[in-house]
Structure formats: C-alpha cells, structure tokens
Design a protein around this motif. Structure first.
Motif, PDB file in Angstrom:
ATOM      1  N   UNK A 212      43.059  42.536  48.065  1.00 53.57           N
ATOM      2  CA  UNK A 212      42.380  41.724  47.061  1.00 53.57           C
ATOM      3  C   UNK A 212      41.141  41.081  47.671  1.00 53.57           C
ATOM      4  N   UNK A 213      40.036  41.144  46.924  1.00 58.31           N
ATOM      5  CA  UNK A 213      38.806  40.499  47.377  1.00 58.31           C
ATOM      6  C   UNK A 213      38.899  38.978  47.269  1.00 58.31           C
ATOM      7  N   UNK A 214      39.780  38.536  46.365  1.00 59.43           N
ATOM      8  CA  UNK A 214      39.837  37.100  46.074  1.00 59.43           C
ATOM      9  C   UNK A 214      41.200  36.736  45.533  1.00 59.43           C
ATOM     10  N   UNK A 215      41.655  35.524  45.863  1.00 60.07           N
ATOM     11  CA  UNK A 215      42.821  34.909  45.240  1.00 60.07           C
ATOM     12  C   UNK A 215      42.343  33.661  44.530  1.00 60.07           C
ATOM     13  N   UNK A 216      42.751  33.501  43.263  1.00 63.15           N
ATOM     14  CA  UNK A 216      42.394  32.281  42.543  1.00 63.15           C
ATOM     15  C   UNK A 216      43.656  31.513  42.183  1.00 63.15           C
ATOM     16  N   UNK A 217      43.527  30.204  42.178  1.00 65.74           N
ATOM     17  CA  UNK A 217      44.665  29.346  41.844  1.00 65.74           C
ATOM     18  C   UNK A 217      44.156  28.147  41.057  1.00 65.74           C
ATOM     19  N   UNK A 218      44.842  27.816  39.976  1.00 63.59           N
ATOM     20  CA  UNK A 218      44.526  26.615  39.207  1.00 63.59           C
ATOM     21  C   UNK A 218      45.242  25.445  39.872  1.00 63.59           C
ATOM     22  N   UNK A 219      44.470  24.520  40.419  1.00 62.13           N
ATOM     23  CA  UNK A 219      45.069  23.414  41.170  1.00 62.13           C
ATOM     24  C   UNK A 219      45.998  22.595  40.273  1.00 62.13           C
ATOM     25  N   UNK A 220      45.489  22.181  39.110  1.00 63.80           N
ATOM     26  CA  UNK A 220      46.320  21.550  38.069  1.00 63.80           C
ATOM     27  C   UNK A 220      46.018  22.273  36.772  1.00 63.80           C
TER      28      UNK A 220
END
Length: 461
Positions: A212-220
């Motif tokens: 994966x080029x990127x991992x995204x996460x919604x903090x809240x």
C-alpha cells in the motif's frame, strides 16, 4: 460687586473649599472630606460618618451580584454538536476588522497601513499546535472545508492505480475511500464493528498481504465518536511497511486530542477550522511531512486536481513562511485573522493543558451518561473520543423525541449520522471554549437538559 458676580464666586469657592458642606460629584472632590449635618443642624463627626459608610459597604457586599455576562454575542442556544462549535468573542470580533481582500500575503497579522510589514504568525503557530519543529514539514491553510483535505491527499500524494488502505471506524472512512476512487486510486477498507476500531494485528496482516502506498485513519470519526490509536498505528507501519505513508483525518480531533506530528512520525494530518481549533468554518488545514512532500515531487503524473494541487499551493505556503508576497487563489483574510486569534488563545498555555481541559470535560460527560444508565457507541474506554460522545438512546426513544426538547432548553445536540443506526443515537460535542472557559456553564447545562429531556420523553433512569 454685582449680585450675579458674587453668586458665581461663591460657587467657585465651594469647589475650592477643603471642607465643603456637601460632597461634590466632580473629579476634584474625591480627596476631600465632607462635613455632614443631621436634620437638626448638628455636625456629624467624621468617625460616625465612616461607621455608617462601613455598614453600607458591608450590606452591599452581601447583596447578590449580577451574573457575569458570558458573551457579547446575541442570546442563542449552546451549540454542542461535534462541530461547528461555540466560538469565543475575541475570535468572532477579529473577523469584523476592516480588511481589503488582500491577495499577496494574507497570513500576516495585518495593520490597516500595510500588511507586508508585520510579522508572520499563523503558519508558524500551526507548527506549534501540531508539535513539529522539522523545517522539512509544511503547514497548508486553504479556503475550503475539511473535505478539501481529502482531495489534497488523493490528488497529490497518490496516483491513479495506486493502492491505499483505509481504516474504517464510521461514516467518514466510507467518504474518504470514495474520494480516493474518484481520483482513480484503489481504496481497500479494513472495517470494524460499529463502535470499535480495527485491531493492530488485523492492520499488520493487511499490510503484509499487499503493498500500500498509504494508510489512512480517522482519528475521531464524528459519526461514532470512536477514537483511533494513532501512535501505535504509526509505529506498526514503520515496522511492517516503512514506505507506506501514514495519513490522519484529524478533522474532529485536532485541538481536543493529543497529536504529536514529529514524535509519531506522521506524514499528513488533515483538519478544519471549526472544531477543536475553535474558529468559524471555511478553512482547510493540513500539516505535511518532508517525506510526503518528496513523494509529491517524485510523482510521475501531474496532480489530478487544479484547485487542490500542491503544484500551485506548495510554493505559496513556502513563500508565506519566508515572508514573501505570493498569490494563487483568493484567500479569506477575515477567517485567517480569526484563526490567528484562535491559535494564540490555544497556545497561550502549554498545549498539554488545552488537551487536559478537554479530557476533564469528557470524563464529566461520560460519567453523566453512565449515571443515566445509557451506553456509548464506543463501549470500550480506549475507543472513546475526548471531544465528543455518541450516546445510544433508550429503547423506544428516537432523536426527534429528544432533540426539540433540548433546543427549547437552550442546548443543541446532533442526531445520529451512521446510516445503519442513525435513529438510535445522538451526539454531544464538547470542544473548544465550552470546555476551556471555566466560567461557561455549557457542559453542566447540557447534562441537566439531557436528563430532563429524556424524562419528558418517558425515560426513567
């Protein structure tokens, strides 16, 4: 001497007399002692006069004082949703200053006689807010909403055909994934049950299965009130897939949650002005690492957005920090001035104190929810956001049974947003001035109103 002249001299001499018959209501009378007489013409001794004054003062001190005025804003219900939030008077008034639509250097603290002669502050204070001292990192402030941050990430840091891993904790992960797909980027979502978050071992397994080029996460996630563990996730990515960029959707977390950009080795944090930062909506704010900037510069194709392209915005932001006049698109000087005020308020104390104030308010709210016999969507304490609380309503009660009652009591909560359970819960935002100003009654009033509103709806705790 005429009678008129004599009368005039007598009036003047009264003011000059060190012992006037009556105290004078003029600036010149404050240091004189008055000579008072009773109703029979007998002089009242100065000591007796002082005793009377003392008793009057004591009575005045015992009298109830008028309540402190909380705000100069027009009376309105307390806005306690997960953003936009209540704003401090100083932040709002800072928008009312007379400003030309300055196009060259809007991030200076302006003076009417020339904005280019003043010291730059806004982008520098964002560095302090995010706790980054790395000169290779870059803050961005662009007119737009937090959603514009998604477009910047999808159009600048990945290219069509790239793979990204999106950690799902609610509605906003779905939307971020959809944004990637719009730009031709392949988004794989790693989902958790409602109220929970993907576990680290699940994330590790996913990272080992594909590049994966990127991992995204919604903090809240604003739809569920679920808090993600950013530091541990970043450490995991560094260990398992070090070339993967770590991008945080911090729209509902920056300001109210701990974020340490340099220490946690984050590559980008997306946020907006109207939540924990406490500024009116209309500014898309980002902090981007030097590594992410290099990834952008090495891309093989041009960015797939025009307005959000860092080809246009990166030199602008770098010039602003270097105090050089520059222009690409019209900014909002009034909003940037409000952001300047909000940041100065936050940074007037250690940032840890600002986080701690939010933590204290959050604990108070969550205890009240438990005392009412209600449950949060985020059932595990480690999953519970600091700046908001998503609350399941009692069986048989829906948001329309409660929210109008709260509004009548001067409190605004938000209804449910997660499409699968939207009719089952409400959302209580506790961020910014409502929790950092100890004199504001917003949180206490909201808790009491919630109790009363549920009782009126037929609920017995």
């Amino acid at each position: 001497m005429s009678s008129r002249a004599g009368s005039r001299i007598k009036q003047i001499s009264t003011h000059l007399n060190s012992n006037p018959f009556l105290e004078l209501n003029t600036p010149f009378s404050t240091e004189r002692s008055a000579r008072l007489e009773d109703d029979k013409g007998n002089r009242i001794p100065a000591k007796k006069v002082q005793e009377v004054k003392t008793k009057v003062a004591e009575v005045r001190n015992l009298a109830p004082k008028p309540p402190k005025k909380m705000s100069n804003q027009a009376p309105h219900p307390a806005l306690l949703i997960p953003g936009p939030i209540e704003f401090d008077d100083a932040v709002l008034s800072s928008m009312s200053h007379y400003r030309y639509p300055i196009l060259l250097h809007p991030f200076a603290s302006f003076h009417i006689h020339g904005h280019l002669g003043t010291d730059f502050e806004v982008l520098g204070n964002l560095r302090k807010l995010f706790l980054t001292s790395d000169p290779a990192s870059q803050p961005f402030v662009i007119s737009g909403s937090g959603t514009l941050g998604w477009d910047q990430v999808a159009s600048n840091l990945v290219e069509p055909g790239d793979e990204v891993l999106v950690l799902h904790t609610g509605y906003f992960a779905d939307s971020f994934a959809d944004c990637f797909e719009t730009y031709g980027v392949k988004a794989t979502q790693l989902k958790a049950p409602i109220g929970d978050r993907p576990q680290l071992d699940e994330v590790e397994k996913a990272l080992k299965e594909k590049e994966y080029k990127m991992l995204t996460v919604t903090h809240v996630d604003t739809s569920t009130g679920v808090l993600s563990e950013i530091q541990a996730l970043s450490e995991l990515v560094q260990r398992v897939s070090p070339d993967t960029l770590v991008v945080v959707d911090g729209v509902c977390s920056v300001g109210s949650e701990e974020i340490r950009f340099d220490d946690w080795k984050l590559d980008a944090v997306v946020t907006a002005s109207q939540k924990g930062i406490g500024c009116p909506a209309g500014l898309s704010i980002m902090m981007v690492s030097g590594r992410a900037i290099e990834r952008f510069k090495a891309r093989k194709t041009r960015p797939t957005s025009y307005f959000g392209s860092w080809k246009n915005w990166l030199p602008i932001m770098q010039n602003y920090e270097a105090k050089k006049a520059s222009y690409f698109a019209t900014p909002s000087p009034q909003l940037i001035h409000a952001l300047d005020t909000a940041l100065k308020q936050i940074l007037s104390r250690p940032i840890e104190d600002y986080w701690a104030a939010h933590k204290t308010a959050s604990q108070k709210v969550k205890k009240a929810v438990a005392d009412l016999g209600l449950r949060q969507l985020a059932s595990k304490p480690e999953n519970q956001a600091t700046g908001m609380t998503a609350i399941y309503l009692p069986e048989g009660i829906t948001p329309p049974d409660v929210l109008p009652s709260l509004l009548k009591k001067g409190v605004i909560f938000a209804g449910g947003l997660h499409k699968e359970i939207a009719t089952k819960y409400i959302r209580f935002g506790h961020m910014g001035v409502s929790v950092t100003d100890p004199d504001r009654p917003d949180i206490t009033k909201a808790i009491e109103s919630l109790k009363e509103g549920l009782t009126e709806a037929g609920y017995k705790a």
